[in-house]
Design an enzyme around this catalytic site. Structure first.
Site, short mmCIF file in Angstrom:
data_model
loop_
_atom_site.label_atom_id
_atom_site.label_comp_id
_atom_site.label_asym_id
_atom_site.label_seq_id
_atom_site.Cartn_x
_atom_site.Cartn_y
_atom_site.Cartn_z
N ASP A 20 12.22 -50.07 -37.32
CA ASP A 20 12.64 -49.96 -35.91
C ASP A 20 13.89 -50.83 -35.74
OD1 ASP A 20 11.09 -49.37 -32.92
OD2 ASP A 20 12.74 -50.80 -33.00
N ASP A 121 15.92 -44.57 -33.01
CA ASP A 121 15.96 -45.91 -33.62
C ASP A 121 14.75 -46.23 -34.48
OD1 ASP A 121 13.94 -46.63 -31.76
OD2 ASP A 121 14.72 -48.68 -31.74
N GLU A 122 14.00 -45.20 -34.89
CA GLU A 122 12.89 -45.53 -35.79
C GLU A 122 12.51 -44.40 -36.74
OE1 GLU A 122 8.95 -45.79 -33.40
OE2 GLU A 122 10.58 -46.39 -32.06
N1 DCP Z 1 15.28 -46.54 -24.46
C1 DCP Z 1 15.58 -46.03 -23.19
N2 DCP Z 1 14.68 -46.17 -22.15
C2 DCP Z 1 13.49 -46.79 -22.35
C3 DCP Z 1 13.15 -47.30 -23.63
C4 DCP Z 1 14.09 -47.16 -24.67
O1 DCP Z 1 16.66 -45.49 -23.00
N3 DCP Z 1 12.62 -46.91 -21.33
C5 DCP Z 1 16.28 -46.40 -25.54
C6 DCP Z 1 17.16 -47.63 -25.62
C7 DCP Z 1 16.67 -48.40 -26.80
C8 DCP Z 1 16.12 -47.31 -27.70
O2 DCP Z 1 15.64 -46.28 -26.82
O3 DCP Z 1 17.70 -49.15 -27.44
C9 DCP Z 1 15.00 -47.79 -28.59
O4 DCP Z 1 13.90 -48.25 -27.82
P1 DCP Z 1 12.99 -49.46 -28.26
O5 DCP Z 1 11.77 -49.39 -27.44
O6 DCP Z 1 12.84 -49.49 -29.73
O7 DCP Z 1 13.79 -50.74 -27.75
P2 DCP Z 1 15.04 -51.49 -28.33
O8 DCP Z 1 15.46 -50.96 -29.67
O9 DCP Z 1 16.12 -51.48 -27.30
O10 DCP Z 1 14.53 -52.98 -28.46
P3 DCP Z 1 13.55 -53.62 -29.54
O11 DCP Z 1 14.38 -54.65 -30.26
O12 DCP Z 1 12.47 -54.24 -28.72
O13 DCP Z 1 13.07 -52.54 -30.46
CA CA Z 2 14.03 -50.69 -31.40
CA CA Z 3 11.82 -47.92 -31.08
#
Ligand code: DCP
Ligand code: CA
Ligand code: CA
Length: 378
Positions: A20, A121-122
């Protein structure tokens, strides 16, 4: 060797990875503009209403210190950061994030027996064969992958490794950012015991609350609920899933991803026509079908197209891109109606068949569809 074949040998436990990317959209922005590093960075999805209406897509870890995170209104985020003059608010740029994602996935894919992208992202991957079923070789592989991502793209990620997807996914979330959590087969139950039941993939707020009421706050406590109680409460499918999850059991195979690039439906009109209004009912049905399938597969779409097969069997297509990816049925209906209206006006010929497609798909959700499914049912 297939997943089935390998799992038949009881001594051979699969080695499954879940990767991730950290604060992904915000990290991409930091990579493009390194001057952002150290400042709170907030990625915004502005709504059509204008001004600061809309929601936060994600934020970097600096911004999270101020309570700014995914899903909150942009106005609230600005308020929380009003005393931080160097805070940056940027608009989402899905195209760029997808490009970064593709590059990163290509780097990781090389090390996998099987590779399954589950969101921008995963990804899950299996490397049982490449690592000779030896968990002791995991750490070195992870170092290689992390190093390559860092050197070639500047990107950091968190990785979970376990004998199955369920535990690997929980493990990747365990230590972040730039984390690594390896859960060997013998450590699975101890690792899960103290974690909240909400960590299980598919367990949303409602299911979690219900399980808490039933006395299971942690996964260890969930183990005390027998299969009858669980299936009575949640139905056979989900009950059994939860029963197994509590024991760290999950046999879902890693499915090699075939890139889905578009989703479409086509129908033959009951009666050939060149009148827009006569085709409207079919158009709406097609849109609903396409929309349902798109949502079920966890995509948003950035482009909408229609296709007409005319009386002489020639084909006419029209498509248009949205400003940003959407999951809205209304938007799909509106755009496809406009396209059909234009197409009908431009062509003198009768229409035999009508099709609707969405493309430029963005897989925004990391969770599999069970997630949605479970909270709808419970
Ligand atoms: N995303 C979004 N709206 C949300 C959740 C996520 O647009 N409610 C998008 C933005 C994030 C991406 O999806 O960058 C990946 O979501 P993640 O839940 O993996 O969160 P992040 O990568 O941002 O943070 P983390 O470091 O906690 O994985
Ligand atoms: Ca992420
Ligand atoms: Ca994710």
């Amino acid at each position: 060797m297939s997943w089935d074949a390998s799992s038949k040998d009881k001594n051979k436990q699969r080695i499954i990875f879940h990767v991730d990317f950290d604060y992904f959209f915000a990290q991409c922005e930091e990579l493009r503009d390194p001057s952002l590093k150290g400042k709170p960075v907030v990625i915004c999805v502005y709504s059509a209403r204008g001004g600061d209406s809309g929601a936060v897509s994600t934020s970097n870890y600096k911004a999270r210190e101020y309570g700014v995170k995914s899903g909150i209104p942009i106005k609230l985020a600005k308020n929380r950061l009003k005393d931080v003059p160097d805070a940056k608010f940027l608009q989402v740029d899905h195209e760029y994030y997808t490009e970064m994602s593709d590059k990163a996935m290509a780097i990781i894919r090389k090390y996998a027996d099987r590779f399954e992208v589950v969101g921008v992202d995963e990804a899950f991957f299996e490397a049982s064969e490449k690592l000779d079923y030896d968990f002791n070789k995991v750490e070195e592989l992870v170092k290689t992958i992390k190093k390559e991502l860092k050197e070639q793209l500047g990107l950091t990620c968190s990785i979970g490794v376990a004998p199955n997807k369920l535990v690997a996914k929980i493990a990747s979330d365990f230590r972040k950012p730039d984390g690594l959590t390896i859960v060997k087969p013998k450590e699975v139950q101890a690792f899960l015991a103290d974690l909240s039941v909400g960590k299980i993939i598919g367990v949303g707020k409602k299911t979690e609350e219900r399980l808490n009421e039933m006395g299971a706050k942690t996964i260890g406590e969930l183990e005390n609920l027998d299969i009858y109680t669980l299936t009575k409460e949640f139905g056979k499918k989900i009950g059994t899933y939860l029963y197994n999850a509590a024991r760290g059991i999950d046999e879902e195979p890693v499915m090699e991803s075939e890139a889905i690039t578009q989703i479409s439906r086509i129908t033959t009109l009951k009666k050939n026509s060149k009148i827009f209004e006569e085709m409207l009912g079919d158009l709406e049905t097609l849109c609903k079908d396409v929309h349902k399938s798109t949502i079920e597969q966890g995509f948003s779409f950035k482009s909408v197209g229609i296709m007409l097969v005319l009386d002489d069997l020639s084909m006419k297509t029209k498509s248009r891109s949205l400003k940003s990816p959407s999951t809205s049925l209304d938007e799909l209906l509106k755009l496809s109606k406009a396209l059909l209206e234009e197409a009908v006006a431009e062509s003198q010929m009768m229409v035999r068949r009508l099709g609707v497609k969405v493309s430029e798909l963005v897989s925004s959700k990391g969770q599999d569809t069970l997630f949605k499914f479970m909270d709808e049912k419970t």
